[in-house]
Design a protein around this motif. Structure first.
Motif, PDB file in Angstrom:
ATOM      1  N   ASP A  38       0.800  -1.224   0.000  1.00  0.00           N
ATOM      2  CA  ASP A  38       0.000   0.000   0.000  1.00  0.00           C
ATOM      3  C   ASP A  38       0.837   1.280   0.000  1.00  0.00           C
ATOM      4  O   ASP A  38       0.337   2.336   0.337  1.00  0.00           O
ATOM      5  N   GLU A  39       2.105   1.192  -0.393  1.00  0.00           N
ATOM      6  CA  GLU A  39       2.885   2.407  -0.595  1.00  0.00           C
ATOM      7  C   GLU A  39       3.385   2.415  -2.038  1.00  0.00           C
ATOM      8  O   GLU A  39       3.958   1.436  -2.497  1.00  0.00           O
ATOM      9  N   THR A  40       3.192   3.546  -2.708  1.00  0.00           N
ATOM     10  CA  THR A  40       3.833   3.729  -4.008  1.00  0.00           C
ATOM     11  C   THR A  40       5.132   4.450  -3.693  1.00  0.00           C
ATOM     12  O   THR A  40       5.105   5.598  -3.245  1.00  0.00           O
ATOM     13  N   ALA A  41       6.264   3.755  -3.894  1.00  0.00           N
ATOM     14  CA  ALA A  41       7.551   4.330  -3.495  1.00  0.00           C
ATOM     15  C   ALA A  41       8.497   4.342  -4.682  1.00  0.00           C
ATOM     16  O   ALA A  41       8.705   3.326  -5.337  1.00  0.00           O
ATOM     17  N   ILE A  42       9.044   5.526  -4.949  1.00  0.00           N
ATOM     18  CA  ILE A  42       9.961   5.718  -6.078  1.00  0.00           C
ATOM     19  C   ILE A  42      11.185   6.478  -5.558  1.00  0.00           C
ATOM     20  O   ILE A  42      11.030   7.401  -4.749  1.00  0.00           O
ATOM     21  N   SER A  43      12.360   6.082  -6.008  1.00  0.00           N
ATOM     22  CA  SER A  43      13.539   6.859  -5.613  1.00  0.00           C
ATOM     23  C   SER A  43      14.593   6.807  -6.698  1.00  0.00           C
ATOM     24  O   SER A  43      14.551   5.952  -7.596  1.00  0.00           O
ATOM     25  N   HIS A  80      29.166   2.974  -2.310  1.00  0.00           N
ATOM     26  CA  HIS A  80      28.565   4.047  -1.527  1.00  0.00           C
ATOM     27  C   HIS A  80      27.277   4.483  -2.218  1.00  0.00           C
ATOM     28  O   HIS A  80      27.200   4.444  -3.441  1.00  0.00           O
ATOM     29  N   TYR A  81      26.318   4.886  -1.414  1.00  0.00           N
ATOM     30  CA  TYR A  81      25.019   5.264  -1.979  1.00  0.00           C
ATOM     31  C   TYR A  81      24.612   6.658  -1.523  1.00  0.00           C
ATOM     32  O   TYR A  81      24.856   7.034  -0.387  1.00  0.00           O
ATOM     33  N   GLU A  82      23.988   7.362  -2.438  1.00  0.00           N
ATOM     34  CA  GLU A  82      23.415   8.670  -2.084  1.00  0.00           C
ATOM     35  C   GLU A  82      22.000   8.725  -2.625  1.00  0.00           C
ATOM     36  O   GLU A  82      21.774   8.412  -3.800  1.00  0.00           O
ATOM     37  N   ILE A  83      21.080   9.159  -1.785  1.00  0.00           N
ATOM     38  CA  ILE A  83      19.698   9.321  -2.246  1.00  0.00           C
ATOM     39  C   ILE A  83      19.593  10.665  -2.956  1.00  0.00           C
ATOM     40  O   ILE A  83      19.819  11.710  -2.351  1.00  0.00           O
ATOM     41  N   GLN A  84      19.259  10.632  -4.244  1.00  0.00           N
ATOM     42  CA  GLN A  84      19.151  11.876  -5.011  1.00  0.00           C
ATOM     43  C   GLN A  84      17.707  12.369  -5.088  1.00  0.00           C
ATOM     44  O   GLN A  84      17.466  13.551  -5.303  1.00  0.00           O
ATOM     45  N   GLY A  85      16.792  11.432  -4.957  1.00  0.00           N
ATOM     46  CA  GLY A  85      15.375  11.799  -4.999  1.00  0.00           C
ATOM     47  C   GLY A  85      14.585  10.676  -4.349  1.00  0.00           C
ATOM     48  O   GLY A  85      14.961   9.509  -4.474  1.00  0.00           O
ATOM     49  N   ASN A  86      13.521  11.016  -3.654  1.00  0.00           N
ATOM     50  CA  ASN A  86      12.772   9.984  -2.931  1.00  0.00           C
ATOM     51  C   ASN A  86      11.343  10.457  -2.719  1.00  0.00           C
ATOM     52  O   ASN A  86      11.129  11.561  -2.242  1.00  0.00           O
ATOM     53  N   GLN A 128       8.400  13.572 -10.143  1.00  0.00           N
ATOM     54  CA  GLN A 128       8.825  14.346  -8.968  1.00  0.00           C
ATOM     55  C   GLN A 128      10.230  13.936  -8.507  1.00  0.00           C
ATOM     56  O   GLN A 128      11.069  14.774  -8.215  1.00  0.00           O
ATOM     57  N   VAL A 129      10.471  12.624  -8.477  1.00  0.00           N
ATOM     58  CA  VAL A 129      11.760  12.107  -8.005  1.00  0.00           C
ATOM     59  C   VAL A 129      12.891  12.484  -8.969  1.00  0.00           C
ATOM     60  O   VAL A 129      13.962  12.918  -8.557  1.00  0.00           O
ATOM     61  N   LEU A 130      12.614  12.337 -10.275  1.00  0.00           N
ATOM     62  CA  LEU A 130      13.641  12.657 -11.269  1.00  0.00           C
ATOM     63  C   LEU A 130      13.939  14.156 -11.277  1.00  0.00           C
ATOM     64  O   LEU A 130      15.066  14.583 -11.501  1.00  0.00           O
ATOM     65  N   LYS A 131      12.926  14.939 -10.991  1.00  0.00           N
ATOM     66  CA  LYS A 131      13.103  16.384 -10.904  1.00  0.00           C
ATOM     67  C   LYS A 131      13.974  16.718  -9.698  1.00  0.00           C
ATOM     68  O   LYS A 131      14.926  17.492  -9.798  1.00  0.00           O
ATOM     69  N   GLU A 132      13.649  16.099  -8.580  1.00  0.00           N
ATOM     70  CA  GLU A 132      14.428  16.326  -7.356  1.00  0.00           C
ATOM     71  C   GLU A 132      15.894  15.949  -7.583  1.00  0.00           C
ATOM     72  O   GLU A 132      16.803  16.588  -7.072  1.00  0.00           O
ATOM     73  N   ALA A 133      16.105  14.893  -8.362  1.00  0.00           N
ATOM     74  CA  ALA A 133      17.474  14.431  -8.647  1.00  0.00           C
ATOM     75  C   ALA A 133      18.135  15.262  -9.751  1.00  0.00           C
ATOM     76  O   ALA A 133      19.263  14.990 -10.143  1.00  0.00           O
TER      77      ALA A 133
END
Ligand code: KG4
Ligand code: ZN
Length: 390
Positions: A11-16, A28-34, A68-73
């Motif tokens: 029940d969560e639509t999750a994209i990152s 190493h990992y960095e969250i660019q958009g979430n 939204q996520v790709l924009k944030e990134a």
């Protein structure tokens, strides 16, 4: 490597968008958009998740969340993504039964160029199949449009890797010592997984009936708490502990605690709470006490079996994952017990926001398989599998 991760198993639509540097496990990992849209309010009314409704909500939001996520990134440039007739036809055929999603996706592709993404990671199971299919088909469609490889991810492998997200910030996953043990506790699963190495999973214990998160949710419901009940029940229990409220049910069972194997059973404990309440009207203190009595029993069994597995398999590292790993009392008890009984054993706890479903964990699990990610044609054969096992 820029990874677009997609998770729609429940029940969560999750994209990152996660940027991975290096090769797993020296990475190493960095969250660019979430972005994560929770459907909890939509399902709460019914006291559980309805698969067809979950599917509809995923389909309605997945394109906008990805944008939204790709924009944030900062990966979106005004477009279009130029599609050949064959690509257009393939995407249209793939999303045949989702006219609204098709329309939104084509609009999105017409508005933006192909972003600088190297791989898509998508949950293929386990979970609610209609919900999973939305993410899987969306990933396939993007793969066709952008010519990007896809890694299918097991949601439970994601939960295992979630707790390792923070490790990678200073050292990296290569520091994890094996054999490791994963205790996976969610709304659908309660499992002990023996890991001789990365990607090598052996189920050595599991629930024979309800999952522990399911038991939390059902008992919470009996106490009149809103769905999902886990967090609310746990809050009551913490209050009872703080105020030393006496037990409501001092003989709460510890199902299968001493069964000698590593399996679990949580349906009996729910039934015994139901009998304890029967037709009584519970005071606020009664509810708190019962929540605490239940949580004590459940956590005791989980910790006891985890210890048994550590001893049996000379475990060096314990990893916990799944929604119930957000439970503070379980975290505290595991930490304390390991500290006294196995001080050399490393414990990895997920960040609380990465305990419940998210797509960061899907990106990490996808990266672990990056070398084997399927090209666009092979990815078209992926299927959602509600019963996928580790
Ligand atoms: O992993 P998850 O988000 O979804 C599944 O894959 O199932 O787990 C959801 C489960 C629910 O049963 C929820 O009540 C439980 O995790 N949960 C908790 C807590 N937070 C979430 N259970 C106990 N204590 C919590 N703090
Ligand atoms: Zn989950």
């Amino acid at each position: 490597m820029n990874i677009l991760a997609i998770e729609t198993s429940c029940d969560e639509t999750a994209i990152s968008l996660v940027r991975a540097t290096g090769e797993f496990p020296v990475a190493h990992y960095e969250i660019q958009g979430n972005a994560i849209f929770s459907q909890i309010d939509i399902h709460a009314e019914y006291g559980g998740v309805f698969p067809t409704m979950a599917k509809r909500e995923h389909a309605a939001r997945i394109t906008q969340l990805s944008q939204q996520v790709l924009k944030e990134a900062e990966l979106l440039e005004s477009g279009p993504t130029v599609l050949t007739d064959t690509q257009t036809q393939k995407i249209a055929a793939l999303l045949d039964r989702e006219p609204q999603l098709t329309e939104r996706l084509f609009e999105f592709l017409a508005a933006y160029e192909r972003p600088d993404i190297d791989m898509i990671a998508v949950t293929t199971g386990p979970g609610l199949e209609p919900a999973l299919w939305v993410g899987v088909n969306f990933a396939k469609a993007l793969a066709i449009a952008w010519n990007i490889p896809v890694a299918p991810v097991n949601h439970m492998e994601g939960h295992i890797l979630a707790s390792l997200y923070d490790v990678v910030e200073d050292e990296h996953l290569a520091a994890v010592r094996f054999p490791a043990l994963a205790l996976l506790v969610s709304g659908g699963h309660t499992e002990l997984i023996h890991m001789p190495d990365w990607g090598d999973y052996h189920k050595i214990g599991q629930t024979r009936d309800d999952a522990v998160g399911e038991a939390f949710d059902k008992v919470a419901r009996l106490l009149g708490l809103p769905y999902p009940g886990g967090p609310a029940l746990s809050k009551l229990a913490a209050k009872a502990r703080k105020e030393s409220v006496p037990a409501y049910k001092s003989d709460m069972p510890r199902p299968m605690r001493d069964s000698g194997d590593l399996d679990f059973s949580f349906s009996g404990i729910k039934t015994s709470v139901r009998y304890a309440i029967a037709d009584k009207t519970l005071s606020g203190d009664d509810k708190q006490a019962l929540a605490r009595d239940f949580e004590d029993a459940v956590v005791e069994v989980l910790v006891h079996k985890t210890l048994a597995a550590i001893n049996k398999h000379q475990i060096q590292t314990v990893i916990i994952g799944g929604g119930v790993s957000a439970n503070q009392y379980l975290r505290d008890q595991l930490q304390q017990t390991l500290h006294t009984e196995h001080p050399d054993c490393e414990l990895y706890l997920p960040r609380v926001d990465l305990s419940t479903d998210n797509s960061i964990m899907i990106a990490l699990a996808g990266h672990a398989k990056a070398a084997k990610a399927s090209n666009v044609a092979a990815a078209q054969l992926f299927r959602a599998d509600g019963n996928l096992s580790l």
